[in-house]
Design a protein around this motif. Sequence first.
Motif, mmCIF file in Angstrom:
data_model
loop_
_atom_site.group_PDB
_atom_site.id
_atom_site.type_symbol
_atom_site.label_atom_id
_atom_site.label_comp_id
_atom_site.label_asym_id
_atom_site.label_seq_id
_atom_site.Cartn_x
_atom_site.Cartn_y
_atom_site.Cartn_z
ATOM 1 N N ALA B 35 40.019 47.998 42.248
ATOM 2 C CA ALA B 35 41.259 48.556 41.719
ATOM 3 C C ALA B 35 40.973 49.353 40.453
ATOM 4 C CB ALA B 35 42.255 47.438 41.429
ATOM 5 N N ALA B 53 44.959 47.469 36.445
ATOM 6 C CA ALA B 53 44.581 46.753 37.675
ATOM 7 C C ALA B 53 44.976 45.280 37.582
ATOM 8 C CB ALA B 53 43.079 46.881 37.908
ATOM 9 N N ALA B 56 48.765 44.928 37.859
ATOM 10 C CA ALA B 56 49.274 45.116 39.219
ATOM 11 C C ALA B 56 48.992 43.895 40.088
ATOM 12 C CB ALA B 56 48.637 46.350 39.843
ATOM 13 N N ALA B 57 47.837 43.313 39.849
ATOM 14 C CA ALA B 57 47.435 42.258 40.763
ATOM 15 C C ALA B 57 47.913 40.862 40.360
ATOM 16 C CB ALA B 57 45.918 42.246 40.909
ATOM 17 N N GLY B 58 48.396 40.712 39.136
ATOM 18 C CA GLY B 58 48.817 39.378 38.698
ATOM 19 C C GLY B 58 47.625 38.617 38.151
#
Lengths: 114, 899
Positions: B35, B53, B56-58
């Motif tokens: 990412a 990144a 966005a991904a947690g």
Amino acid sequence: MAEKLDVQQGTLALMILKTLDVLGPLHGYGVARRIEETSKNRLTLNYGTLYPALLKLEQEGSIKAEWRQSENNRRAKFYSLTPAGRKQLARETREWNQTADLIAAFLAPRRETP
Amino acid sequence: MKYLRAALARIVGFFTGDRADADLREELQAHLEMATAENIRRGMHPDEARRQAMLAAGGLTAAAESVRDQRGLPWLEGMTADVRYALRTLRRSRVFTAVVVITLALGIGANTAMFTLLRGTLLRPLPNRDGQRLVYLRQSAPGAKEHNVLFSVPELADYRAGSKTLSAIAEFSSSLPFTLVGDDGHPVRVKVGIVSGNYFDVMGLEPVVGRLTNPGDDGPAAAPISVLSYEYWNDHFGGDPHIVGHTIRLNDKVSTIVGVVQPAPHYPEPTDVFVNTVTSPHHLSATMVTGRTHRMSEVFARLAPNSTVDQARVELTRIAAGMFQDHPESYEKAKQFGITVLPLRDALNERASFMFWLLMGAAAFVLLIACANVSNLTLMRGVGREREMHVRAALGAGTARLRRLLLVENLALALIGGAIGVLVAYAGLKLLVAFAAQLSPRAHEIRVDGVVLAVGLATSVLVAIVLSFVPHIGGERTLGTSLAPTGGGRRTTLGRGRQRVQQSLVVAQVAACVVLLSGAGLLVRTLTKLASVETGVRADHVLTLDMPLEGDLLREVMKQPQNFAKYEAVRERVAALPGVQIASLGAAAPLRASIMEMDVKGEGQALAPNQMTPHGAVRSVDPRYFSASAIPLLKGRAFDANDRRGSPLVVILNQAFAKKLFGDVDPIGRRVAMTGDVLRFTPFTGDWRTVVGLVGDTRDHGLDNDPTPTMYEPFAQELIFGATLIARTTSDPSAVQPMIVKAIHDLYPRQLIEHIATVEQIRDETVAPRRLNAMFIASFGALAFVIAMVGIAGVLAFSVSSRTAEIGIRMSLGADSGRVRRMVLSEGGVLLVAGLAVGLSGALFATRLLSGLLFGITAHDPVTLGAVALILTAVGIGACWLPAARAARVDPAVALRAE
């Protein structure tokens, strides 16, 4: 920007299976990107949603995983459909279409004047 | 299939977690880097690309956690942590843990013990093949108070010919005494069952060694054979596998051992050796084979396929009605002959069933009280932990998660309690079996097996689940309010609803305790009532022992003169011993039921229609019998040396029999005679005998029965079936006993001596089962009592300690210590009174169940109920006094400062 949606329960598995069916073996990041792109970024997937779903499919035998080199030469875990997964995809696609048709037909009529 | 596979994968995942964790970290890391690389390609600064990144991904950790939950068995992983935590908490509050564990151990232990009893005797299927198809037939004559008159050969022939609901009918007869002569030449008594050839086949039993009987063993032409019971084979032949072919001498008849039968409950009598009919000449005699009233057989039968017990009952009742009509002389109308068909299992447990279920109920009550008490303790402890629960909730634990934590704690408590309880039950097994043996022939089947353990475990788990739902979790109070300074800081009292629950639990405990104690009280009162019953004899310092004849009884009986001379010689020898005041002979010991009962008619006394011929015990006694047992001679004379063989026939009646025969008329000088069809099968005559004396009544059928109508005959005049020596001693009978036995053996070394007992012991035997019942119920009652009292004191103590501040305020406002004490006492008093009221009304209902076990009192005996109420009140106030006294000692200054 379009409204952000949460992934609906039960639909994520179908999306993953379809993605793997279309694109072939793919790593988790690729699956996430593809789903986000297909949804025109209305869906976002975080790890906490994606990876448990992948693991569940793997446990159920619908997909299998193996470590491979990625396109940019990293080690990554690639997921691919198993025959059972393919069958599941076909079944769930059919069921989903039927449900969607049904709901669409249900929501189509306008209010009838008495 | 899919789920099974997933479940399997999870179990594997549970064990391979560590390696998978490393894999997962790498996979997530790869995701993050891909990412980031993508973001950089889009033109972001590397740091920013990584940040985006991540966003966005947690969170990585949270993701790893949720994958881990999916992978393994999260509840199990959490559980091990919970168990560790629970054990740590319980170790910290030792008193609480100890009290709870002990309370639960008692409750679960009592239940496990009773269930073990119940399972071994009532619930387990019979070891017999298709045991549920076995029935026991019983002929009774309620009009003559005859519970079981057995069956005669002609009667059985009629039933066999007429019945379609029974596929086979087998006979068992155990009424004749047998002696077995061992290798050392000394005779010993054995319990012999004379059986028909089809007996074992009908009973569905298999041989352990050799063979069992078959129809070829029936009839006079067969060779005498023996089948040993499993227990006798083990105890007397050491379980010798080569026993088949050995011979034993039974009543002078040589019999060959052909096999050993599998272990099975003995019914109706314990049996050592089963023999075929040819072994007992009496069973082949003409009178036995043709006499319709010569009833000597117990009858077992197997239901025909597709037949039910009810159908058999209807059919046999119909056949019986036909017999009563065809042979009116054998079935006196007033005696109300009838036949019943009982499933064998019910017959075996006839006496046990009620008592065992009753005890199971009592044990369940104890568990209920124990649970109520532990609930209360948990409730109190829950208050102190409310904050802990709130903090846990705030940190993300769901209600279910908290419930689970409590469940694990309670499981730990209940399982420890249960384990101790099962150990206690196991330790008490011997006592339990001894108790059960008095009521059920299946007592030896009682053991702690898998099912019992499973039930103990299930009880513990159930208790834990119940306890986990008692304390409140989260709900109306959130962490915010509980931590907010305006929320009152530390909460130390229960909410009103919870207080109500707590109080109800105390009331329930007291009530259940009242019920149990009332039951125990009634049984104990019954014992004291029985203890004061007049037996009609003076029981102290009287030793009795039986000296039976040996060999074929019916042949030996005919040797009257020799037998009399022998017994008289023994008597004289014993009478000459120092310490023996009177030595006397009789056919049976005082207070032991006579084996002989007869119909007797009085001369010139006409019977009203439908009136039964007077029936009573017949006992032969020597001239000293009445003075030896201190039975008062009311009129006429005792027997003397002139009443012997050949002299005019005389008898002595007791009051009960005299009244039955002659009403209020003086019986002295009148004549009586034995009568009835049954006389034909005995060596007695129906000659007229003159009444020469009248003596006091004795209770030979137990203290709870009416005096037995009895006719005494001179020992020297009648046939002798064996003798009982009755010796009144000047000192402790047990000290004289060895000398008496030695004196007998000096004269006749081979003479059998049985049933050595003082009359006091004989009297006691009839009360012993009741004493055990009372002991069991009373110990449950005592258990409940202790638990309930601890419960009420505990609740008050808690109430006092949580209200210290309030008490402080009251005292600073002028309440003196007496007032405070009264306040606490009345709080407890209300609970006590409510519990008593509920308990007493419950007891009025519950004790009715016991009415069959009572003697001399009603189930609503006011003395018992009053005493229970009084004791509970007294001890209850005592229990309340401790916390009340503590409340009264509260120093207002200290109490207020502590706030």
